[in-house]
Write a protein that holds these residues in place. Structure first.
Motif, PDB file in Angstrom:
ATOM      1  N   HIS A  22       0.804  -1.223   0.000  1.00  0.00           N
ATOM      2  CA  HIS A  22       0.000   0.000   0.000  1.00  0.00           C
ATOM      3  C   HIS A  22       0.840   1.278   0.000  1.00  0.00           C
ATOM      4  CE1 HIS A  22      -3.200   2.855   1.478  1.00  0.00           C
ATOM      5  NE2 HIS A  22      -3.670   2.364   0.345  1.00  0.00           N
ATOM      6  N   ALA A  23       1.933   1.298   0.758  1.00  0.00           N
ATOM      7  CA  ALA A  23       2.778   2.506   0.779  1.00  0.00           C
ATOM      8  C   ALA A  23       3.311   2.822  -0.618  1.00  0.00           C
ATOM      9  CB  ALA A  23       3.928   2.328   1.761  1.00  0.00           C
ATOM     10  N   LEU A  28       2.980   5.685  -5.989  1.00  0.00           N
ATOM     11  CA  LEU A  28       2.655   5.593  -7.418  1.00  0.00           C
ATOM     12  C   LEU A  28       1.528   6.563  -7.767  1.00  0.00           C
ATOM     13  CD1 LEU A  28       2.976   4.213 -10.189  1.00  0.00           C
ATOM     14  CD2 LEU A  28       1.338   2.467  -9.392  1.00  0.00           C
ATOM     15  N   PHE A  29       0.531   6.662  -6.894  1.00  0.00           N
ATOM     16  CA  PHE A  29      -0.553   7.619  -7.113  1.00  0.00           C
ATOM     17  C   PHE A  29      -0.007   9.037  -7.213  1.00  0.00           C
ATOM     18  CE2 PHE A  29      -3.386  10.737  -5.112  1.00  0.00           C
ATOM     19  CZ  PHE A  29      -4.404  10.744  -6.063  1.00  0.00           C
ATOM     20  N   VAL A  30       0.836   9.428  -6.260  1.00  0.00           N
ATOM     21  CA  VAL A  30       1.406  10.783  -6.255  1.00  0.00           C
ATOM     22  C   VAL A  30       2.209  11.031  -7.537  1.00  0.00           C
ATOM     23  CG1 VAL A  30       3.072  12.310  -5.096  1.00  0.00           C
ATOM     24  CG2 VAL A  30       1.416  10.990  -3.739  1.00  0.00           C
ATOM     25  N   VAL A  33      -0.227  11.527 -10.438  1.00  0.00           N
ATOM     26  CA  VAL A  33      -0.905  12.832 -10.391  1.00  0.00           C
ATOM     27  C   VAL A  33       0.019  13.914 -10.943  1.00  0.00           C
ATOM     28  CG1 VAL A  33      -1.779  14.656  -8.862  1.00  0.00           C
ATOM     29  CG2 VAL A  33      -2.472  12.280  -8.486  1.00  0.00           C
ATOM     30  N   GLU A  34       1.261  13.906 -10.493  1.00  0.00           N
ATOM     31  CA  GLU A  34       2.219  14.923 -10.935  1.00  0.00           C
ATOM     32  C   GLU A  34       2.553  14.768 -12.419  1.00  0.00           C
ATOM     33  OE1 GLU A  34       5.233  14.317  -7.961  1.00  0.00           O
ATOM     34  OE2 GLU A  34       4.197  15.633  -6.524  1.00  0.00           O
ATOM     35  N   LYS A  35       2.597  13.521 -12.900  1.00  0.00           N
ATOM     36  CA  LYS A  35       2.847  13.272 -14.318  1.00  0.00           C
ATOM     37  C   LYS A  35       1.718  13.847 -15.190  1.00  0.00           C
ATOM     38  CE  LYS A  35       2.180   9.235 -16.181  1.00  0.00           C
ATOM     39  NZ  LYS A  35       2.237   7.803 -16.479  1.00  0.00           N
ATOM     40  N   GLU A  36       0.510  13.906 -14.632  1.00  0.00           N
ATOM     41  CA  GLU A  36      -0.657  14.407 -15.365  1.00  0.00           C
ATOM     42  C   GLU A  36      -0.947  15.877 -15.060  1.00  0.00           C
ATOM     43  OE1 GLU A  36      -2.067  12.830 -17.730  1.00  0.00           O
ATOM     44  OE2 GLU A  36      -1.021  10.932 -17.416  1.00  0.00           O
ATOM     45  N   PHE A  37       0.085  16.641 -14.658  1.00  0.00           N
ATOM     46  CA  PHE A  37      -0.004  18.095 -14.458  1.00  0.00           C
ATOM     47  C   PHE A  37      -0.758  18.507 -13.203  1.00  0.00           C
ATOM     48  CE2 PHE A  37       0.176  17.244 -19.039  1.00  0.00           C
ATOM     49  CZ  PHE A  37       1.392  17.838 -19.345  1.00  0.00           C
ATOM     50  N   GLU A 109      -2.785   3.266 -10.241  1.00  0.00           N
ATOM     51  CA  GLU A 109      -2.215   2.907 -11.549  1.00  0.00           C
ATOM     52  C   GLU A 109      -2.230   4.057 -12.546  1.00  0.00           C
ATOM     53  OE1 GLU A 109      -4.350   0.481 -14.492  1.00  0.00           O
ATOM     54  OE2 GLU A 109      -5.739  -0.005 -12.880  1.00  0.00           O
ATOM     55  N   THR A 110      -3.163   5.028 -12.369  1.00  0.00           N
ATOM     56  CA  THR A 110      -3.240   6.154 -13.300  1.00  0.00           C
ATOM     57  C   THR A 110      -3.251   7.520 -12.621  1.00  0.00           C
ATOM     58  OG1 THR A 110      -5.639   5.914 -13.291  1.00  0.00           O
ATOM     59  CG2 THR A 110      -4.438   4.852 -15.105  1.00  0.00           C
TER      60      THR A 110
END
Length: 198
Positions: A22-23, A28-30, A33-37, A109-110
């Protein structure tokens, strides 16, 4: 046939990249998010949320006038520590610049946020404002879409009128392939991530 399919919820493939402790899913979520601006502030608890919101607004040179979802978790936060934040609860209007929304879940994942529509989570907060700030508990981050749908079925039951899946700020490259942020919704997406996961 359709009824049986709805009752059994056949599972789709779950990508291996989301099958992490989970950590690592949270990280991965963070990253996504940053990869998608989008951007993320990580805070220890509810008490740090108002400061993270105020700091983000100051860094972006944005006003402290907010329209906030009337969600019990947001209402439980003591916003008085930042008296310059002017908070109104309810649905967004065309003149609102900044919204604060409550995320039901997030998909690592996204880097996607899930918002089932409800009176306490108005969909207009995801569409009308120029800047959307989302408060998310790290414990609500799951690896894959299937797991987010599992949460929704278990906790809400019947399908809500609308489920919005938001990955980064609104954007389009329809005109001359030039990327334009804020084309159909917020041009900024900021997540305040409460580190409540064990």
């Amino acid at each position: 046939m359709l009824r049986g399919r709805l009752e059994r919820h056949p599972r789709q493939l779950i990508p291996g990249r989301s099958r992490l402790p989970h950590a690592e899913q949270i990280n991965l979520f963070v990253t996504n998010v940053e990869k998608e601006f989008g951007s993320v502030s990580r805070v220890a608890d509810n008490a740090e949320v108002p400061g993270a919101v105020a700091d983000y607004l100051a860094a972006q040179n944005l006003p402290g006038n907010l329209i906030m979802a009337p969600h019990p978790e947001l209402q439980a936060i003591d916003w008085s520590s930042r008296p310059l934040l002017d908070i109104r609860e309810g649905r967004a209007e065309g003149t609102d610049m900044v919204s604060v929304q409550h995320a039901f879940a997030a998909i690592a994942e996204t880097g996607t946020l899930m918002f089932p529509s409800a009176a306490e989570r108005p969909t207009t907060l995801n569409i009308l404002t120029d800047t959307e700030i989302v408060v998310l508990r790290a414990s609500r981050v799951v690896g894959a879409y299937e797991e987010a749908w599992d949460l929704l079925r278990a906790e809400i039951g019947a399908m809500p009128r609308n489920v919005m899946l938001v990955t980064g700020p609104s954007r389009s490259a329809d005109i001359e392939q030039a990327l334009e942020l804020g084309a159909h919704g917020p041009r900024r997406l900021h997540v305040v991530l409460i580190e409540d996961a064990a």
